[in-house]
Scaffold this active site. Structure first.
Site, mmCIF file in Angstrom:
data_model
loop_
_atom_site.group_PDB
_atom_site.id
_atom_site.type_symbol
_atom_site.label_atom_id
_atom_site.label_comp_id
_atom_site.label_asym_id
_atom_site.label_seq_id
_atom_site.Cartn_x
_atom_site.Cartn_y
_atom_site.Cartn_z
ATOM 1 N N LYS A 252 62.712 69.980 43.037
ATOM 2 C CA LYS A 252 61.727 70.009 44.112
ATOM 3 C C LYS A 252 60.371 69.790 43.460
ATOM 4 O O LYS A 252 59.844 70.672 42.803
ATOM 5 C CB LYS A 252 61.772 71.340 44.872
ATOM 6 C CG LYS A 252 60.724 71.391 45.955
ATOM 7 C CD LYS A 252 60.976 72.458 46.970
ATOM 8 C CE LYS A 252 59.816 72.574 47.960
ATOM 9 N NZ LYS A 252 59.045 71.369 48.205
ATOM 10 N N GLU A 302 58.474 61.743 46.874
ATOM 11 C CA GLU A 302 57.384 62.671 46.606
ATOM 12 C C GLU A 302 56.436 62.026 45.595
ATOM 13 O O GLU A 302 56.894 61.498 44.581
ATOM 14 C CB GLU A 302 57.964 63.983 46.046
ATOM 15 C CG GLU A 302 56.969 65.088 45.853
ATOM 16 C CD GLU A 302 56.952 66.119 47.000
ATOM 17 O OE1 GLU A 302 57.743 65.976 47.961
ATOM 18 O OE2 GLU A 302 56.133 67.039 46.917
ATOM 19 N N ARG A 417 64.338 71.182 60.243
ATOM 20 C CA ARG A 417 64.454 72.051 59.079
ATOM 21 C C ARG A 417 65.832 72.704 59.176
ATOM 22 O O ARG A 417 65.986 73.799 59.681
ATOM 23 C CB ARG A 417 63.341 73.107 59.114
ATOM 24 C CG ARG A 417 63.128 73.831 57.823
ATOM 25 C CD ARG A 417 62.045 74.897 57.993
ATOM 26 N NE ARG A 417 60.695 74.335 58.084
ATOM 27 C CZ ARG A 417 60.000 73.889 57.048
ATOM 28 N NH1 ARG A 417 60.524 73.911 55.840
ATOM 29 N NH2 ARG A 417 58.788 73.421 57.221
ATOM 30 N N LYS A 423 66.110 74.642 49.957
ATOM 31 C CA LYS A 423 65.255 74.638 48.763
ATOM 32 C C LYS A 423 65.270 76.017 48.132
ATOM 33 O O LYS A 423 65.359 77.027 48.826
ATOM 34 C CB LYS A 423 63.827 74.186 49.108
ATOM 35 C CG LYS A 423 63.130 74.996 50.153
ATOM 36 C CD LYS A 423 61.759 74.414 50.460
ATOM 37 C CE LYS A 423 61.195 75.012 51.751
ATOM 38 N NZ LYS A 423 59.966 74.390 52.202
#
Lengths: 556, 244
Positions: A252, A302, A417, A423
């Site tokens: 992450k 990301e 979500r 996560k």
């Protein structure tokens, strides 16, 4: 000939909604109103009812602050600006200010009563012109258009016009109610409407398609940002792995989420909030064209900023870079950016979002060659906790946030979500909450705002519900900065308490979530601690009530 | 077809009459006259400009509605030298402007995007004052330094302009013998100086004789003409009422 609704009719509906408290009744009211609209009205009214002028994906702003509004209102009504400011301090409601100003107008017009009422569409078109005005002289142009709108308004119309312009509608129509109302108005299920909305994120277009029975034609569209799929927090890695079984484990990254659209027209990069980041990321964008081996694609990833030693820089740095609209050249070398791609939603005309992650991932690997600043994120497929733990430690050692666990057979569910993505991060999940009020400090802190009232969003009504007050965390310097930012947003002051425009989002840590009758949300945070300002998040993106409920259950 | 030639200074003065109030306006032409009517955004002031055929050296026109961006047109006209003639011609939906070697094609605005003036109010006003424009110009300028609105009135055979600011007061009186003409009853109306300042700022205003028609808490009509009455201007401004 079709008859278009007047803005007065719109104001009346808003007034009825404002007086109602039941979400179900409000949904019916909105549905009934939507049913009566022509197509061009249906395109704009859902947003107006939600207190917005343009849908998020347009990345378009009116560019009208309070001073322009005061100026226009003052010219249209003949009341002076000081009087208007005082009224705002008394009432805390810009709508009320406009209503009173127009009610007490001293400036007469030449055509009183003779002129037809403005339609919703005319108002919207004028607001579009206000948004378009830019550059030299644009402030005056904006004021002139507003002046025209107000001087053509009755006090009631002025109330809702002013609130719209300032983005403070104060009627409880949020995304949930709008979705249900569109479904109800045109005989579809909320799920069908929701799905279409996640693709094009425009309730206007969705409403039109629903009315025409063309909802199933809405799919993923190149250069229209799609809501990003989100992950649930999982505090316990072992449990998470047990739940997931064999899954994809990825770092992450500590960066900013980006969605990249590649097409014949070029490349566009969007943020989570659909801001266009193409220009700020210009150097990376150039490389995208080289490394993506197909003509059309939508990719998820990301963007991470690195310092000289190769560690990721704090989120704030990357945001600074992304926000910069000017001076891109000069900043380029200072903050090197790398994009890690981990998903692929669309390739050459084919939507992949219903395909399992495994398939999307292998497609992604096939179409993207690694480049200097772009690469496919490393993925480990495992069912072993020990393997996942090693990836986790590596991620933390490299300065990132933690890991993502992804279900290999799950589709890409925009905006959700869900449990398909989990996560895992070292700390107790923080909450992102909207600052709605503050207290001035005491003693040497008397000139600083020192404790802050926090609220979450009720996703059904769009209402902000308080969950607590945070006073610890910020350093002296941070308090100064927060005071600077927040004192601009003061709506009214009572003793040492100030009510704030809900614009700023705080990330807050805490010991636990408790049930509490003292706060409108029904929950309170125990030992809340300020972590930072989430200036990448809009108040609409703050955590909502059901997330607090979920965390409450989880940490019980 | 629209084709006209006129003295550049004269045309500038005419355009200026409208542009002090609004940024864009429709110029309606026919065989005899060009008329432009416009209302400013707050519906508080309007203007009517009338240019007769014989104000032009050459004038040939059918009926047209020309949507004019007044700022752009003024910028072009500012390039004119004293004594220049300006030739205007409608060509491919653009206004061709030729003067002193300059050729400019001005894009026209779609008239449907320009605000139409609602019906011109038909009002009869009980008092009429005729006075040098420059006198009014000076008085309004002085009043602007004191307050943000101004009363115009007739009392005891005199015309007065008065204003009151937060600290100062100003009263400007012209007796009958200082005026060109004064007729009618005692009247008084209050106006925002914003509008009066704009109107009196127009180039032609200060050079001629101006007629003011005033009522009691009623709109004011301000009119004047120049070029031997071939170009006429009329402004109507809505009053303010005393604050409650």
């Amino acid at each position: 000939m079709e008859t278009l609704k007047t803005f007065f009719e719109f104001a009346e509906v808003c007034e009825r909604i404002e007086k109602e408290s039941s979400s179900l009744v409000i949904t019916d009211m909105v549905a009934d109103f939507l049913k009566e609209l022509e197509e061009e009205e249906l395109r704009i009214c859902p947003y107006l009812l939600m207190g917005k002028i343009f849908p998020e994906w347009m990345d378009r702003e009116l560019g009208v602050g309070k001073s322009l509004l005061y100026n226009a209102l003052s010219r249209a009504s003949g009341r002076n600006e000081t009087e208007l400011e005082e009224l705002l301090r008394e009432t805390g409601d810009i709508g009320k200010v406009a209503e009173v100003a127009m009610h007490r107008r001293t400036q007469q017009t030449l055509f009183l009563g003779g002129e037809e009422k403005l339609t919703i569409v005319e108002i919207y078109k004028t607001l579009e012109k206000i948004a378009e005005a830019s550059g030299k002289g644009s402030q005056t142009t904006k004021v002139r258009y507003l002046e025209y709108l107000f001087s053509s308004s009755s006090p009631k119309e002025a109330r809702y016009l002013a609130r719209l312009v300032m983005g403070e509608m104060r009627i409880k129509v949020g995304e949930g109610i709008m979705r249900d109302a569109i479904a109800k108005a045109f005989g579809k299920t909320p799920e069908e409407v929701e799905r279409a909305y996640m693709f094009i994120t425009d309730f206007g277009e969705v409403a039109i398609a629903t009315k025409k029975g063309e909802l199933d034609k809405i799919g993923i569209t190149l250069f229209r940002p799609v809501k990003m799929m989100l992950a649930q927090i999982s505090p316990d890695l072992e449990e998470a792995m047990k739940e997931m079984g064999t899954c994809a484990v990825e770092w992450k990254y500590d960066g900013a989420r980006v969605q990249i659209h590649v097409g014949n027209e070029g490349v566009k990069v969007f943020s989570r909030r659909f801001e266009d980041l193409t220009k700020p990321l210009v150097d990376v964008v150039e490389e995208i064209k080289e490394v993506v081996g197909v003509e059309k694609a939508i990719l998820d990833g990301e963007a991470v900023a690195y310092d000289k030693s190769g560690k990721p820089k704090a989120f704030q740095y990357i945001l600074r870079r992304l926000r910069r609209k000017y001076g891109i050249e000069e900043k380029k070398e200072e903050i090197p950016i790398h994009i890690f791609l981990f998903d692929c939603l669309y390739v050459d005309g084919e939507s992949l979002i219903d395909k399992p992650l495994k398939e999307r991932r292998s497609k992604l690997e096939r179409i993207v060659r690694g480049g200097k600043r772009i690469s496919v994120a490393t993925q480990t497929i495992t069912g072993e906790v020990s393997v996942a733990e090693k990836v986790y430690r590596d991620a933390l050692d490299a300065g990132h946030e933690g890991i993502m666990l992804k279900n290999l057979s799950s589709p890409y569910i925009p905006g959700r979500r869900g449990k398909h993505w989990l996560k895992h991060k070292p700390i107790m999940e923080t909450l992102d909450l909207v600052v709605v009020g503050a207290d001035w400090g005491k003693g040497k802190h008397a000139h600083l705002l020192s404790s802050f009232y926090l609220a979450c969003i009720d996703e059904n009504t769009g209402e902000l519900l308080e969950v607590g007050k945070v006073a610890t965390g910020p350093t002296e310097d941070e308090l100064k900065e927060l005071t600077n930012i927040l004192s601009e947003l003061i709506i009214e002051q009572k003793g040492t308490y100030v009510k704030l425009e809900p614009k700023i989002v705080f990330e807050v840590a805490y010991e636990e979530i408790q049930k509490s009758p003292n706060y409108p949300s029904g929950y309170a945070l125990r030992f809340p601690r300020f972590v930072r300002v989430r200036d990448d998040k809009s108040p609409e993106e703050a955590d909502n009530l059901s997330r607090i409920e979920e965390l409450y259950r989880k940490y019980q | 077809m629209f084709k006209a030639t006129i003295d550049a200074e004269l045309f500038k003065d005419a355009v200026d009459i409208v542009s002090v109030l609004v940024d864009e306006s429709i110029f309606s032409t026919d065989e005899e006259v060009i008329i432009s009517k416009a209302v400013e955004p707050a519906n508080a002031a309007m203007v009517i400009l009338e240019m007769k055929k014989n104000a032009f050296d050459i004038y040939e026109s059918d009926s047209h509605e020309l949507g004019i961006d007044l700022k752009r047109l003024s910028t072009v006209l500012d390039m004119a030298q004293r004594g220049d003639m300006v030739e205007l011609e409608l060509e491919d939906h653009k206004l061709k402007i030729v003067m002193g070697g300059l050729r400019y094609h001005l894009s026209l605005l779609d008239p449907s995007t320009i605000r139409k003036i609602p019906k011109v109010p038909q009002i009869q006003l009980p008092a009429k004052v005729v006075v040098d424009g420059s006198t009014i110009q000076r008085a309004i300028k002085a009043a602007s330094t004191v307050g943000s609105y101004v009363a115009l009135g007739v009392e005891d055979e005199s015309f007065y302009i008065e204003t009151e600011g937060d600290t100062d007061k100003l009263r400007f009186v012209l007796g009958k013998d200082e005026l060109i003409d004064l007729q009618g009853d005692d009247v008084r109306s209050l106006f925002s100086l914003d509008y009066l300042r704009s109107i009196t700022r127009s180039r032609a205003f200060g050079r001629g004789i101006v007629t003011l028609e005033i009522g009691i808490d009623y709109p004011i009509k301000i009119s004047f003409s120049f070029a031997d009455d071939k170009i006429r201007a009329l402004y109507i401004v809505a009053p303010r009422v005393e604050a409650v």
